[in-house]
Write a protein that holds these residues in place. Structure first.
Motif, PDB file in Angstrom:
ATOM      1  N   LYS A 264      41.146  41.750 103.674  1.00  0.00           N
ATOM      2  CA  LYS A 264      42.384  41.924 105.163  1.00  0.00           C
ATOM      3  C   LYS A 264      42.682  40.637 104.995  1.00  0.00           C
ATOM      4  O   LYS A 264      42.829  40.369 105.857  1.00  0.00           O
ATOM      5  CB  LYS A 264      41.061  42.730 105.966  1.00  0.00           C
ATOM      6  N   ILE A 265      44.151  40.793 104.239  1.00  0.00           N
ATOM      7  CA  ILE A 265      45.078  38.944 105.042  1.00  0.00           C
ATOM      8  C   ILE A 265      46.302  39.332 105.797  1.00  0.00           C
ATOM      9  O   ILE A 265      47.111  40.318 105.700  1.00  0.00           O
ATOM     10  CB  ILE A 265      45.828  39.190 103.095  1.00  0.00           C
ATOM     11  N   ILE A 266      46.719  38.336 106.373  1.00  0.00           N
ATOM     12  CA  ILE A 266      47.410  37.448 107.398  1.00  0.00           C
ATOM     13  C   ILE A 266      48.824  36.969 106.323  1.00  0.00           C
ATOM     14  O   ILE A 266      47.948  35.600 105.232  1.00  0.00           O
ATOM     15  CB  ILE A 266      47.183  37.408 108.697  1.00  0.00           C
ATOM     16  N   PHE A 267      49.701  36.846 106.236  1.00  0.00           N
ATOM     17  CA  PHE A 267      50.758  36.134 105.380  1.00  0.00           C
ATOM     18  C   PHE A 267      51.276  35.060 106.382  1.00  0.00           C
ATOM     19  O   PHE A 267      51.565  36.178 106.839  1.00  0.00           O
ATOM     20  CB  PHE A 267      50.942  36.879 104.217  1.00  0.00           C
ATOM     21  N   MET A 268      51.467  33.819 106.126  1.00  0.00           N
ATOM     22  CA  MET A 268      52.343  33.429 106.996  1.00  0.00           C
ATOM     23  C   MET A 268      53.205  32.482 105.965  1.00  0.00           C
ATOM     24  O   MET A 268      52.581  31.892 104.953  1.00  0.00           O
ATOM     25  CB  MET A 268      51.319  32.012 107.588  1.00  0.00           C
ATOM     26  N   GLY A 269      54.515  32.521 106.029  1.00  0.00           N
ATOM     27  CA  GLY A 269      55.384  31.639 105.180  1.00  0.00           C
ATOM     28  C   GLY A 269      56.845  32.224 105.158  1.00  0.00           C
ATOM     29  O   GLY A 269      57.336  32.901 106.085  1.00  0.00           O
TER      30      GLY A 269
ATOM     31  N   LEU B  18      53.735  36.465  98.290  1.00  0.00           N
ATOM     32  CA  LEU B  18      53.527  37.627  99.724  1.00  0.00           C
ATOM     33  C   LEU B  18      53.327  38.089  98.626  1.00  0.00           C
ATOM     34  O   LEU B  18      52.237  39.275  98.543  1.00  0.00           O
ATOM     35  CB  LEU B  18      54.667  37.456 100.177  1.00  0.00           C
ATOM     36  N   GLN B  19      54.415  38.232  97.389  1.00  0.00           N
ATOM     37  CA  GLN B  19      54.603  39.789  96.500  1.00  0.00           C
ATOM     38  C   GLN B  19      52.724  40.158  95.545  1.00  0.00           C
ATOM     39  O   GLN B  19      52.486  40.671  95.431  1.00  0.00           O
ATOM     40  CB  GLN B  19      55.572  39.139  95.316  1.00  0.00           C
TER      41      GLN B  19
ATOM     42  N   ALA C 278      62.229  39.125 104.828  1.00  0.00           N
ATOM     43  CA  ALA C 278      62.845  40.198 104.454  1.00  0.00           C
ATOM     44  C   ALA C 278      62.253  40.677 102.960  1.00  0.00           C
ATOM     45  O   ALA C 278      62.004  42.429 103.128  1.00  0.00           O
ATOM     46  CB  ALA C 278      64.803  39.772 103.695  1.00  0.00           C
ATOM     47  N   ARG C 279      61.348  40.475 102.651  1.00  0.00           N
ATOM     48  CA  ARG C 279      60.200  40.781 101.900  1.00  0.00           C
ATOM     49  C   ARG C 279      59.269  42.005 102.501  1.00  0.00           C
ATOM     50  O   ARG C 279      59.247  42.982 101.454  1.00  0.00           O
ATOM     51  CB  ARG C 279      60.291  39.498 100.743  1.00  0.00           C
TER      52      ARG C 279
ATOM     53  N   GLY D  76      51.546  28.771  92.313  1.00  0.00           N
ATOM     54  CA  GLY D  76      50.888  29.323  93.705  1.00  0.00           C
ATOM     55  C   GLY D  76      49.945  30.513  93.786  1.00  0.00           C
ATOM     56  O   GLY D  76      48.954  30.763  94.213  1.00  0.00           O
ATOM     57  N   ALA D  77      50.963  31.270  93.490  1.00  0.00           N
ATOM     58  CA  ALA D  77      51.150  32.486  93.481  1.00  0.00           C
ATOM     59  C   ALA D  77      49.576  33.507  93.004  1.00  0.00           C
ATOM     60  O   ALA D  77      49.058  33.245  93.028  1.00  0.00           O
ATOM     61  CB  ALA D  77      52.084  33.311  93.540  1.00  0.00           C
ATOM     62  N   ARG D  78      50.075  32.512  91.397  1.00  0.00           N
ATOM     63  CA  ARG D  78      48.687  33.222  90.465  1.00  0.00           C
ATOM     64  C   ARG D  78      47.565  32.521  91.079  1.00  0.00           C
ATOM     65  O   ARG D  78      46.652  33.462  91.431  1.00  0.00           O
ATOM     66  CB  ARG D  78      49.052  33.019  89.018  1.00  0.00           C
ATOM     67  N   LEU D  79      47.446  31.051  91.630  1.00  0.00           N
ATOM     68  CA  LEU D  79      46.174  30.872  91.589  1.00  0.00           C
ATOM     69  C   LEU D  79      45.310  31.095  92.799  1.00  0.00           C
ATOM     70  O   LEU D  79      44.475  31.161  92.752  1.00  0.00           O
ATOM     71  CB  LEU D  79      46.378  29.098  91.871  1.00  0.00           C
TER      72      LEU D  79
END
Length: 314
Positions: free
Chosen positions: A2-7, A16-17, A50-51, A171-174
């Motif tokens: 359960k994640i909060i994303f911040m960007g 995020l994706q 937007a995303r 970064g997304a992959r890692l």
């Protein structure tokens, strides 16, 4: 999880994706508030907002997270972890400690080198051979937390735009890799040696400094592409340089691929009819340029309608 994303910027969007694609429950996405942009100065949501809207993720855009009500709302999501990627706001201790497993950050440098706001541009400007991404546990200090995973990539002649896209995907992959086996990664405390700080880019830095070596001027061009755009001024007009080729030299003799410069030649002077420009050492030739209100063009195309003769001082 359960994640909060911040960007906020484009750099953050692939992270995020990737979290959504990996099946995590992204309960909220925090981003900086919409800002006025474009000719009409309409309020425009950030790329992350937007995303998130497109993905059906709840969006929060507080001006600050220091307000107790904003902190209470953040804690109420009861997240396992917060994932941060170029959010742009300082996280107070109450926010850092709210998720059960704390906050993880995608940082675009090989820490402890280039902590701070503009690590990609600073690495290019400094002539670093490589940069990379660190997945870091966040703490109160500026990018001082222990690193869970890192990966490097050569810089070579990449522009900031190209490198940003590459490091964003990395970064997304890692991050997805770390979250898949969170307890399997041993946090590595950052060494005290080798700390450098990546100060925010000032637009004035984008003016090409021809007193530097040609190689350093070429790095300016790469570091400020696409924004704010390296530039010189001629005939009262600002001309952006989006790509250039440097020619080494010691300032006293001929440069490779160019004419004799001589020890007394003023730096920033055009020395031939195809826009070779003298530098502190060596010379540089722009290959892609853009005049105000015009499209990107090659040097040959620009000079046909906007001649810059030899002897011109930029």
């Amino acid at each position: 999880m359960k994640i909060i994303f911040m960007g906020t910027p484009d750099f953050s969007v692939p992270v995020l994706q990737a979290l959504v694609d990996a099946g995590h429950d992204v309960v909220a996405s925090y981003s900086q508030p919409p800002r006025r942009a474009g000719r009409g100065k309409a309020l425009t949501p950030s790329p992350v907002q937007a995303r998130a809207d497109a993905l059906g993720v709840a969006v929060r855009t507080p001006l600050t997270l220091r307000d107790p009500e904003a902190q209470a709302e953040f804690a109420a999501f009861a997240a396992d972890i917060a994932v941060v990627a170029a959010y742009g706001l300082i996280l107070p201790r109450a926010v850092l400690e709210a998720p059960v497993r704390g906050c993880l950050n995608v940082h675009a440098s090989l820490l402890p080198r280039w902590r701070g706001a503009a690590p990609i541009q600073r690495a290019i400007l400094a002539g670093d051979a490589e940069t990379g991404v660190c997945i870091m546990q966040m703490e109160a200090g500026l990018d001082t937390g222990p690193v869970l995973l890192r990966e490097a990539t050569p810089i070579a002649s990449k522009t900031a735009g190209v490198l940003t896209d590459e490091l964003s995907a990395m970064g997304a992959r890692l991050m997805v890799q770390v979250l898949a086996d969170f307890d399997g990664y041993l946090p590595e405390v950052q060494p005290e040696e080798g700390v450098t700080y990546a100060a925010k880019i000032d637009k004035a830095e984008a003016r090409l400094d021809f007193s530097q070596s040609a190689e350093a001027v070429e790095r300016q061009v790469c570091a400020f592409n696409p924004v704010p755009g390296a530039f010189f001024e001629v005939a009262g007009e600002r001309v952006k340089v989006l790509a250039a080729q440097s020619f080494p030299g010691d300032g006293r003799g001929p440069v490779m691929g160019g004419p004799q410069l001589g020890p007394g030649l003023r730096r920033g002077r055009v020395v031939d009819e195809v826009l070779l420009i003298s530098c502190g050492t060596g010379a540089i030739r722009p290959t892609l340029l853009q005049r105000a209100g015009r499209g990107v063009m090659t040097t040959a195309d620009l000079l046909r309608g906007f001649p810059i003769p030899a002897g011109t001082q930029l």
